[in-house]
Write an enzyme that holds these catalytic residues in place. Structure first.
Site, PDB file in Angstrom:
ATOM      1  N   SER A  40       0.845  -1.197   0.000  1.00  0.00           N
ATOM      2  CA  SER A  40       0.000   0.000   0.000  1.00  0.00           C
ATOM      3  C   SER A  40       0.874   1.238   0.000  1.00  0.00           C
ATOM      4  O   SER A  40       1.988   1.216   0.538  1.00  0.00           O
ATOM      5  CB  SER A  40      -0.889   0.037   1.246  1.00  0.00           C
ATOM      6  OG  SER A  40      -1.622   1.249   1.298  1.00  0.00           O
ATOM      7  N   TYR A  93      -1.654  -0.653  11.098  1.00  0.00           N
ATOM      8  CA  TYR A  93      -1.864  -1.027   9.691  1.00  0.00           C
ATOM      9  C   TYR A  93      -0.763  -0.450   8.803  1.00  0.00           C
ATOM     10  O   TYR A  93      -0.147  -1.173   8.004  1.00  0.00           O
ATOM     11  CB  TYR A  93      -3.239  -0.553   9.204  1.00  0.00           C
ATOM     12  CG  TYR A  93      -3.428  -0.769   7.719  1.00  0.00           C
ATOM     13  CD1 TYR A  93      -3.683  -2.041   7.212  1.00  0.00           C
ATOM     14  CD2 TYR A  93      -3.298   0.296   6.816  1.00  0.00           C
ATOM     15  CE1 TYR A  93      -3.820  -2.253   5.853  1.00  0.00           C
ATOM     16  CE2 TYR A  93      -3.445   0.092   5.455  1.00  0.00           C
ATOM     17  CZ  TYR A  93      -3.701  -1.189   4.973  1.00  0.00           C
ATOM     18  OH  TYR A  93      -3.829  -1.388   3.622  1.00  0.00           O
TER      19      TYR A  93
HETATM   20  N1  NAP Z   1      -9.037  -0.507   0.089  1.00  0.00           N
HETATM   21  C1  NAP Z   1      -7.958   0.254   0.183  1.00  0.00           C
HETATM   22  O1  NAP Z   1      -8.054   1.496   0.271  1.00  0.00           O
HETATM   23  C2  NAP Z   1      -6.581  -0.367   0.145  1.00  0.00           C
HETATM   24  C3  NAP Z   1      -5.494   0.451  -0.156  1.00  0.00           C
HETATM   25  C4  NAP Z   1      -4.239  -0.105  -0.188  1.00  0.00           C
HETATM   26  C5  NAP Z   1      -4.057  -1.445   0.054  1.00  0.00           C
HETATM   27  N2  NAP Z   1      -5.131  -2.220   0.357  1.00  0.00           N
HETATM   28  C6  NAP Z   1      -4.886  -3.639   0.630  1.00  0.00           C
HETATM   29  O2  NAP Z   1      -5.584  -4.399  -0.329  1.00  0.00           O
HETATM   30  C7  NAP Z   1      -5.818  -5.703   0.193  1.00  0.00           C
HETATM   31  C8  NAP Z   1      -7.262  -6.080  -0.069  1.00  0.00           C
HETATM   32  O3  NAP Z   1      -8.097  -5.202   0.660  1.00  0.00           O
HETATM   33  P1  NAP Z   1      -9.461  -4.645   0.066  1.00  0.00           P
HETATM   34  O4  NAP Z   1      -9.339  -3.176   0.017  1.00  0.00           O
HETATM   35  O5  NAP Z   1      -9.827  -5.370  -1.157  1.00  0.00           O
HETATM   36  O6  NAP Z   1     -10.450  -4.946   1.287  1.00  0.00           O
HETATM   37  P2  NAP Z   1     -11.627  -5.996   1.477  1.00  0.00           P
HETATM   38  O7  NAP Z   1     -12.684  -5.813   0.452  1.00  0.00           O
HETATM   39  O8  NAP Z   1     -11.977  -5.871   2.921  1.00  0.00           O
HETATM   40  O9  NAP Z   1     -10.932  -7.405   1.213  1.00  0.00           O
HETATM   41  C9  NAP Z   1     -10.038  -7.994   2.116  1.00  0.00           C
HETATM   42  C10 NAP Z   1      -9.916  -9.472   1.791  1.00  0.00           C
HETATM   43  O10 NAP Z   1      -8.938 -10.056   2.690  1.00  0.00           O
HETATM   44  C11 NAP Z   1      -9.540 -11.148   3.374  1.00  0.00           C
HETATM   45  N3  NAP Z   1      -8.966 -11.302   4.709  1.00  0.00           N
HETATM   46  C12 NAP Z   1      -8.764 -10.350   5.646  1.00  0.00           C
HETATM   47  N4  NAP Z   1      -8.231 -10.906   6.754  1.00  0.00           N
HETATM   48  C13 NAP Z   1      -8.112 -12.240   6.505  1.00  0.00           C
HETATM   49  C14 NAP Z   1      -7.642 -13.338   7.248  1.00  0.00           C
HETATM   50  N5  NAP Z   1      -7.165 -13.203   8.496  1.00  0.00           N
HETATM   51  N6  NAP Z   1      -7.664 -14.561   6.684  1.00  0.00           N
HETATM   52  C15 NAP Z   1      -8.134 -14.729   5.425  1.00  0.00           C
HETATM   53  N7  NAP Z   1      -8.596 -13.715   4.667  1.00  0.00           N
HETATM   54  C16 NAP Z   1      -8.576 -12.495   5.202  1.00  0.00           C
HETATM   55  C17 NAP Z   1     -11.016 -10.800   3.432  1.00  0.00           C
HETATM   56  O11 NAP Z   1     -11.766 -11.953   3.654  1.00  0.00           O
HETATM   57  P3  NAP Z   1     -12.732 -12.125   4.950  1.00  0.00           P
HETATM   58  O12 NAP Z   1     -13.800 -11.103   4.805  1.00  0.00           O
HETATM   59  O13 NAP Z   1     -13.207 -13.508   4.845  1.00  0.00           O
HETATM   60  O14 NAP Z   1     -11.867 -11.863   6.151  1.00  0.00           O
HETATM   61  C18 NAP Z   1     -11.225 -10.222   2.042  1.00  0.00           C
HETATM   62  O15 NAP Z   1     -11.342 -11.265   1.122  1.00  0.00           O
HETATM   63  C19 NAP Z   1      -5.427  -5.654   1.666  1.00  0.00           C
HETATM   64  O16 NAP Z   1      -4.145  -6.210   1.836  1.00  0.00           O
HETATM   65  C20 NAP Z   1      -5.396  -4.166   1.956  1.00  0.00           C
HETATM   66  O17 NAP Z   1      -4.526  -3.862   3.007  1.00  0.00           O
HETATM   67  C21 NAP Z   1      -6.391  -1.716   0.388  1.00  0.00           C
END
Ligand code: NAP
Length: 262
Positions: free
Chosen positions: A139, A152
């Site tokens: 990120s 985070y």
């Molecule tokens: N959205 C943003 O602004 C942003 C920006 C930069 C980076 N990111 C990164 O992008 C990645 C994906 O996030 P997203 O934005 O797509 O959010 P999201 O829609 O909340 O998706 C997160 C995914 O990770 C899974 N997950 C979380 N904790 C887990 C665990 N302990 N074991 C197994 N699965 C787990 C969730 O599944 P469950 O619901 O089953 O837990 C879900 O499938 C993350 O690494 C996040 O840090 C996001």
């Protein structure tokens, strides 16, 4: 490649958001999929992905635990994983001293410990075969101290750094490591991190499908890192020459609870 001659991609955090879109990118290119997430929604995601004509194995496992990582790795059943997209992760808003420690630890255990455990297992197999692609979702948060999301941002600083180091260790091995660094993206992330009452939680964000396409393309090209979106590219360039104390103050304005109203 598996016995049917199809490439296999393992995608974590594929139930929603960026991970689901990464899985769609892989399916569009004909990869068979092994996808994982912690709750039952992973089965619905698998059903949708199967409609794209690829084989999908869904694994429900908590990847913050060694047992969860073992379960996912075991689900491959020894078949070679051609691409690992280690994307699972989550945030946690609020002041660090007010956070429940078990929730903060879960962020570290998911974003760092479980992620590198899986990368080590799958990466060793890739190195032995002399081929493989690893994409890790870091990120731009890793470039700035994250006041009111301190743990985070720290985990993402770790991941951003780790990816460059591992990539260097694996040069000439046939295995590439790419770090995808998104900015704020329209997913369930901010709701899960309890950050809907913040300015960053309410601002307009990037489309997860666009973010995933950029990361996936960079992974296929074997690039080292990619910041998705021009605004985020500018922001991260500025962050690299801004004092940390100033970045922390800027982050407070975006992430402090109640900042959506100020
Ligand atoms: N959205 C943003 O602004 C942003 C920006 C930069 C980076 N990111 C990164 O992008 C990645 C994906 O996030 P997203 O934005 O797509 O959010 P999201 O829609 O909340 O998706 C997160 C995914 O990770 C899974 N997950 C979380 N904790 C887990 C665990 N302990 N074991 C197994 N699965 C787990 C969730 O599944 P469950 O619901 O089953 O837990 C879900 O499938 C993350 O690494 C996040 O840090 C996001």
């Amino acid at each position: 490649m598996n016995q049917q001659g199809t490439r296999v991609a393992m995608v974590t955090g594929a139930s929603t958001g960026i991970g689901f879109e990464l899985a769609r990118c892989c399916a569009r290119d004909g990869f068979d999929l092994i996808i994982a997430a912690d709750d039952a929604a992973i089965a619905e995601a698998a059903d949708q992905l199967r409609q794209m004509g690829v084989s999908v194995k869904a694994v429900q496992a908590d990847l913050s635990t060694a047992a969860g990582v073992e379960q996912l790795y075991g689900a491959a059943g020894g078949q070679p994983v051609d691409a690992l997209l280690a994307n699972a992760g989550h945030g946690l808003g609020g002041a660090f001293l007010d956070q429940a420690f078990d929730k903060a630890r879960h962020v570290v255990d998911t974003n760092i410990t479980g992620t590198i455990d899986l990368i080590q297992r799958v990466g060793r197999d890739m190195r032995a075969r002399g081929t493989g692609r690893i994409l890790v979702t870091g990120s731009i948060a890793g470039f700035m101290p994250g006041s009111f999301q301190a743990v985070y941002n720290g985990t993402k600083a770790f991941i951003d750094s780790f990816c460059f180091a591992l990539r260097n260790e694996l040069k000439d091995s046939g295995v590439t490591v790419t770090c995808l660094m998104p900015g704020p993206t329209e997913t369930e992330f901010f709701e899960r991190a309890e950050m809907l009452d913040t300015r960053i939680g309410q601002q307009t964000k990037d489309d997860p499908a666009d973010v995933a396409r950029v990361g996936y393309a960079a992974m296929l090209k074997g690039e080292g890192d990619v910041v998705s979106g021009w605004k985020n590219k500018v922001q991260s360039a500025i962050a690299s020459v801004t004092p940390s104390a100033m970045l922390a103050q800027q982050h407070r304005k975006m992430a402090e609870p109640g900042s959506d109203r100020s």
